[in-house]
Design a protein around this motif. Structure first.
Motif, PDB file in Angstrom:
ATOM      1  N   THR A 126       0.825  -1.212   0.000  1.00  0.00           N
ATOM      2  CA  THR A 126       0.000   0.000   0.000  1.00  0.00           C
ATOM      3  C   THR A 126       0.861   1.264   0.000  1.00  0.00           C
ATOM      4  OG1 THR A 126      -1.782   1.205   1.096  1.00  0.00           O
ATOM      5  CG2 THR A 126      -0.196   0.103   2.532  1.00  0.00           C
ATOM      6  N   ASP A 127       0.292   2.335  -0.548  1.00  0.00           N
ATOM      7  CA  ASP A 127       0.935   3.647  -0.469  1.00  0.00           C
ATOM      8  C   ASP A 127       0.208   4.527   0.553  1.00  0.00           C
ATOM      9  OD1 ASP A 127      -1.455   4.349  -1.661  1.00  0.00           O
ATOM     10  OD2 ASP A 127      -0.563   5.177  -3.488  1.00  0.00           O
ATOM     11  N   GLY A 128      -0.640   3.898   1.381  1.00  0.00           N
ATOM     12  CA  GLY A 128      -1.388   4.657   2.380  1.00  0.00           C
ATOM     13  C   GLY A 128      -2.808   4.968   1.936  1.00  0.00           C
ATOM     14  N   GLN A 129      -3.163   4.530   0.718  1.00  0.00           N
ATOM     15  CA  GLN A 129      -4.520   4.739   0.203  1.00  0.00           C
ATOM     16  C   GLN A 129      -4.948   3.597  -0.703  1.00  0.00           C
ATOM     17  OE1 GLN A 129      -5.087   8.426  -1.916  1.00  0.00           O
ATOM     18  NE2 GLN A 129      -7.288   8.162  -2.072  1.00  0.00           N
ATOM     19  N   LEU A 130      -4.066   3.274  -1.656  1.00  0.00           N
ATOM     20  CA  LEU A 130      -4.336   2.209  -2.623  1.00  0.00           C
ATOM     21  C   LEU A 130      -3.679   0.918  -2.133  1.00  0.00           C
ATOM     22  CD1 LEU A 130      -5.641   2.008  -5.512  1.00  0.00           C
ATOM     23  CD2 LEU A 130      -3.309   2.173  -6.409  1.00  0.00           C
ATOM     24  N   PHE A 131      -4.439  -0.181  -2.158  1.00  0.00           N
ATOM     25  CA  PHE A 131      -3.938  -1.459  -1.635  1.00  0.00           C
ATOM     26  C   PHE A 131      -3.843  -2.513  -2.736  1.00  0.00           C
ATOM     27  CE2 PHE A 131      -4.882   0.649   2.227  1.00  0.00           C
ATOM     28  CZ  PHE A 131      -4.231  -0.033   3.259  1.00  0.00           C
ATOM     29  N   GLN A 132      -2.821  -3.368  -2.615  1.00  0.00           N
ATOM     30  CA  GLN A 132      -2.647  -4.548  -3.472  1.00  0.00           C
ATOM     31  C   GLN A 132      -2.653  -5.763  -2.551  1.00  0.00           C
ATOM     32  OE1 GLN A 132      -2.442  -3.567  -6.604  1.00  0.00           O
ATOM     33  NE2 GLN A 132      -1.911  -1.423  -6.194  1.00  0.00           N
ATOM     34  N   PHE A 133      -3.463  -6.763  -2.901  1.00  0.00           N
ATOM     35  CA  PHE A 133      -3.556  -7.978  -2.075  1.00  0.00           C
ATOM     36  C   PHE A 133      -3.114  -9.190  -2.894  1.00  0.00           C
ATOM     37  CE2 PHE A 133      -6.922  -5.103  -0.521  1.00  0.00           C
ATOM     38  CZ  PHE A 133      -6.524  -4.979   0.801  1.00  0.00           C
ATOM     39  N   MET A 134      -2.384 -10.097  -2.244  1.00  0.00           N
ATOM     40  CA  MET A 134      -1.841 -11.240  -2.969  1.00  0.00           C
ATOM     41  C   MET A 134      -1.751 -12.471  -2.066  1.00  0.00           C
ATOM     42  SD  MET A 134       1.868 -11.278  -4.875  1.00  0.00           S
ATOM     43  CE  MET A 134       1.400  -9.961  -5.983  1.00  0.00           C
ATOM     44  N   VAL A 135      -2.114 -13.620  -2.630  1.00  0.00           N
ATOM     45  CA  VAL A 135      -1.911 -14.900  -1.941  1.00  0.00           C
ATOM     46  C   VAL A 135      -1.117 -15.788  -2.905  1.00  0.00           C
ATOM     47  CG1 VAL A 135      -2.999 -16.919  -0.893  1.00  0.00           C
ATOM     48  CG2 VAL A 135      -4.072 -14.671  -0.659  1.00  0.00           C
ATOM     49  N   PHE A 136       0.055 -16.229  -2.473  1.00  0.00           N
ATOM     50  CA  PHE A 136       0.930 -17.033  -3.328  1.00  0.00           C
ATOM     51  C   PHE A 136       1.016 -18.449  -2.772  1.00  0.00           C
ATOM     52  CE2 PHE A 136       5.024 -18.914  -4.310  1.00  0.00           C
ATOM     53  CZ  PHE A 136       5.048 -18.811  -5.693  1.00  0.00           C
ATOM     54  N   GLN A 137       0.913 -19.440  -3.669  1.00  0.00           N
ATOM     55  CA  GLN A 137       1.050 -20.840  -3.237  1.00  0.00           C
ATOM     56  C   GLN A 137       2.162 -21.516  -4.031  1.00  0.00           C
ATOM     57  OE1 GLN A 137      -2.408 -23.243  -2.218  1.00  0.00           O
ATOM     58  NE2 GLN A 137      -1.659 -24.919  -3.508  1.00  0.00           N
ATOM     59  N   LEU A 138       3.221 -21.894  -3.305  1.00  0.00           N
ATOM     60  CA  LEU A 138       4.336 -22.617  -3.922  1.00  0.00           C
ATOM     61  C   LEU A 138       3.984 -24.102  -3.963  1.00  0.00           C
ATOM     62  CD1 LEU A 138       7.398 -22.152  -4.855  1.00  0.00           C
ATOM     63  CD2 LEU A 138       7.997 -23.128  -2.642  1.00  0.00           C
ATOM     64  N   ASN A 139       3.762 -24.614  -5.191  1.00  0.00           N
ATOM     65  CA  ASN A 139       3.408 -26.025  -5.364  1.00  0.00           C
ATOM     66  C   ASN A 139       4.609 -26.882  -5.722  1.00  0.00           C
ATOM     67  OD1 ASN A 139       0.591 -25.503  -5.062  1.00  0.00           O
ATOM     68  ND2 ASN A 139       0.555 -24.710  -7.153  1.00  0.00           N
ATOM     69  N   THR A 140       5.624 -26.235  -6.296  1.00  0.00           N
ATOM     70  CA  THR A 140       6.775 -27.002  -6.767  1.00  0.00           C
ATOM     71  C   THR A 140       8.060 -26.198  -6.635  1.00  0.00           C
ATOM     72  OG1 THR A 140       7.728 -28.171  -8.687  1.00  0.00           O
ATOM     73  CG2 THR A 140       6.390 -26.221  -9.174  1.00  0.00           C
ATOM     74  N   THR A 141       9.151 -26.902  -6.350  1.00  0.00           N
ATOM     75  CA  THR A 141      10.469 -26.246  -6.367  1.00  0.00           C
ATOM     76  C   THR A 141      11.231 -26.705  -7.611  1.00  0.00           C
ATOM     77  OG1 THR A 141      11.459 -28.006  -5.024  1.00  0.00           O
ATOM     78  CG2 THR A 141      10.579 -26.104  -3.845  1.00  0.00           C
ATOM     79  N   ASP A 142      10.542 -27.447  -8.483  1.00  0.00           N
ATOM     80  CA  ASP A 142      11.122 -27.896  -9.746  1.00  0.00           C
ATOM     81  C   ASP A 142      10.833 -26.819 -10.792  1.00  0.00           C
ATOM     82  OD1 ASP A 142      12.083 -29.192 -11.904  1.00  0.00           O
ATOM     83  OD2 ASP A 142      10.750 -30.936 -11.784  1.00  0.00           O
ATOM     84  N   PHE A 172     -10.861  -2.693   3.609  1.00  0.00           N
ATOM     85  CA  PHE A 172     -10.474  -2.976   4.988  1.00  0.00           C
ATOM     86  C   PHE A 172     -10.727  -4.448   5.332  1.00  0.00           C
ATOM     87  CE2 PHE A 172     -12.428  -3.492   9.256  1.00  0.00           C
ATOM     88  CZ  PHE A 172     -11.251  -3.529   9.980  1.00  0.00           C
ATOM     89  N   LYS A 173     -11.885  -4.968   4.884  1.00  0.00           N
ATOM     90  CA  LYS A 173     -12.210  -6.374   5.183  1.00  0.00           C
ATOM     91  C   LYS A 173     -11.221  -7.338   4.534  1.00  0.00           C
ATOM     92  CE  LYS A 173     -17.175  -5.815   5.731  1.00  0.00           C
ATOM     93  NZ  LYS A 173     -18.365  -5.810   4.872  1.00  0.00           N
ATOM     94  N   LYS A 174     -10.716  -6.975   3.356  1.00  0.00           N
ATOM     95  CA  LYS A 174      -9.720  -7.830   2.694  1.00  0.00           C
ATOM     96  C   LYS A 174      -8.434  -7.874   3.524  1.00  0.00           C
ATOM     97  CE  LYS A 174     -11.665  -7.098  -1.856  1.00  0.00           C
ATOM     98  NZ  LYS A 174     -11.647  -6.320  -3.103  1.00  0.00           N
ATOM     99  N   PHE A 175      -8.023  -6.713   4.009  1.00  0.00           N
ATOM    100  CA  PHE A 175      -6.832  -6.635   4.872  1.00  0.00           C
ATOM    101  C   PHE A 175      -7.017  -7.543   6.094  1.00  0.00           C
ATOM    102  CE2 PHE A 175      -4.037  -4.914   8.098  1.00  0.00           C
ATOM    103  CZ  PHE A 175      -2.946  -4.391   7.407  1.00  0.00           C
ATOM    104  N   LEU A 176      -8.178  -7.419   6.707  1.00  0.00           N
ATOM    105  CA  LEU A 176      -8.485  -8.207   7.913  1.00  0.00           C
ATOM    106  C   LEU A 176      -8.579  -9.695   7.594  1.00  0.00           C
ATOM    107  CD1 LEU A 176      -9.030  -7.790  10.880  1.00  0.00           C
ATOM    108  CD2 LEU A 176     -11.417  -7.313  10.385  1.00  0.00           C
ATOM    109  N   ALA A 177      -9.206 -10.019   6.463  1.00  0.00           N
ATOM    110  CA  ALA A 177      -9.372 -11.431   6.091  1.00  0.00           C
ATOM    111  C   ALA A 177      -8.020 -12.102   5.851  1.00  0.00           C
ATOM    112  CB  ALA A 177     -10.258 -11.554   4.844  1.00  0.00           C
ATOM    113  N   LEU A 178      -7.087 -11.393   5.234  1.00  0.00           N
ATOM    114  CA  LEU A 178      -5.764 -11.977   5.016  1.00  0.00           C
ATOM    115  C   LEU A 178      -5.045 -12.183   6.354  1.00  0.00           C
ATOM    116  CD1 LEU A 178      -4.281 -10.273   1.807  1.00  0.00           C
ATOM    117  CD2 LEU A 178      -5.274 -12.523   2.026  1.00  0.00           C
TER     118      LEU A 178
END
Length: 311
Positions: free
Chosen positions: A235-251, A299-305
């Motif tokens: 975030t820059d204090g106003q605009l938010f970016q949300f991300m969930v990353f799942q590592l399935n492989t190290t190959d 705000f709910k997305k922030f809280l949910a993460l």
């Protein structure tokens, strides 16, 4: 200029899914959690960070962005009364991370400061099912021929292939949970643009997940029995970016086989505008002081993460 996230997807062998995963959406939509009751408090916290925390007419971003983050984390922590396991978390600042991998014939490394990292005593469960993971075999990664996908990466001589989570063995809060990136520079050109920020978030979420997977399962490339999930919020204090990353492989050498997965919810405003002093024309208040256009869903997305992996 290279498209940030698309390049990061190739480097990390990752398939992108727009929006947040169902597991996180379910937390947002669960009325029993009482997230609505915290909305007013969140709005108050925005006002506090943007309007009241300073004697200046308009507080500077380098002040209100970190302040807003601290305020939001404070609200999240209030939930630990309801969910005691939330207290088994630790915020670490200025964390260093190092992760090395090979992609096609290129040796890659992500290293450096990875923002503020919230660690947990237990990992977040995988968000994609076994079927969804298997289905990524069909996904074709975008190539950038004739441009090299490493076009703007810094080349260095690597004398030691480092994989380091940044934490000692036996550290109780050993699982990376969520990374927070605060783009709080006042001057716009000193801040990452949203697309660059999302690419950085993806590279560091991947780096933390890869270092953790190697610490748990060794350095041999393999499809993980138990995928590693790392989240990221920027975030820059106003605009938010949300991300969930799942590592399935190290190959990661070839483009074939199972891919990693990332869910991204981009460019979510927490509020439209903060008016520090009222705008008055000819004695009439055109725009009153205050926060306008507060977006409770952001705000709910922030809280949910934050709650994800516990609730």
């Amino acid at each position: 200029v290279f498209p940030g996230v698309r390049q990061a997807q190739w480097l990390t062998k990752t398939k992108l899914v727009e929006g947040l995963p169902p597991a996180v959406q379910a937390i947002m939509d669960n009325p029993a959690l009482g997230l609505q009751e915290l909305e007013e408090r969140a709005k108050h916290m925005v006002s506090h960070a943007r309007l009241w925390d300073t004697a200046e007419a308009a507080p500077r971003r380098e002040r209100y962005c970190p302040m807003l983050f601290e305020n939001l984390i404070h609200i999240c922590r209030l939930m630990s009364g309801k969910y005691p396991s939330l207290s088994k978390r630790m915020l670490a600042r200025n964390c260093r991370i190092a992760a090395t991998w090979e992609r096609e014939s290129i040796l890659l490394q992500v290293r450096g400061l990875s923002g503020i990292l919230m660690n947990s005593m237990s990992p977040i469960a995988p968000v994609a099912s076994k079927e969804e993971i298997l289905a990524t075999k069909e996904h074709v990664l975008e190539t950038f021929y004739p441009i090299a996908p490493t076009i703007d990466l810094q080349e260095v001589n690597v004398y030691k292939e480092l994989n380091d989570t940044g934490f000692r063995d036996g550290y109780p809060y050993s699982h990376p949970h969520t990374l927070f990136f605060l783009e709080s520079a006042n001057v716009r050109t000193d801040r990452f643009r949203p697309e660059q920020l999302r690419a950085k978030m993806l590279m560091f979420a991947f780096g933390n997940a890869l270092a953790k997977a190697k610490a748990l399962h060794g350095n041999d490339p393999k499809v993980l029995e138990q995928p590693v999930v790392v989240q990221s919020i920027g975030t820059d204090g106003q605009l938010f970016q949300f991300m969930v990353f799942q590592l399935n492989t190290t190959d990661l050498v070839s483009n074939d086989g199972i891919k990693n997965l990332v869910w991204i919810d981009s460019d979510q405003n927490l509020y439209e505008r903060a008016q520090c002093v009222p705008e008055i024309k000819k004695g009439i208040v055109m725009k009153p002081a205050g926060i306008s256009g507060f977006q409770p869903d952001t705000f709910k997305k922030f809280l949910a993460l934050y709650l994800h992996g516990t609730v």
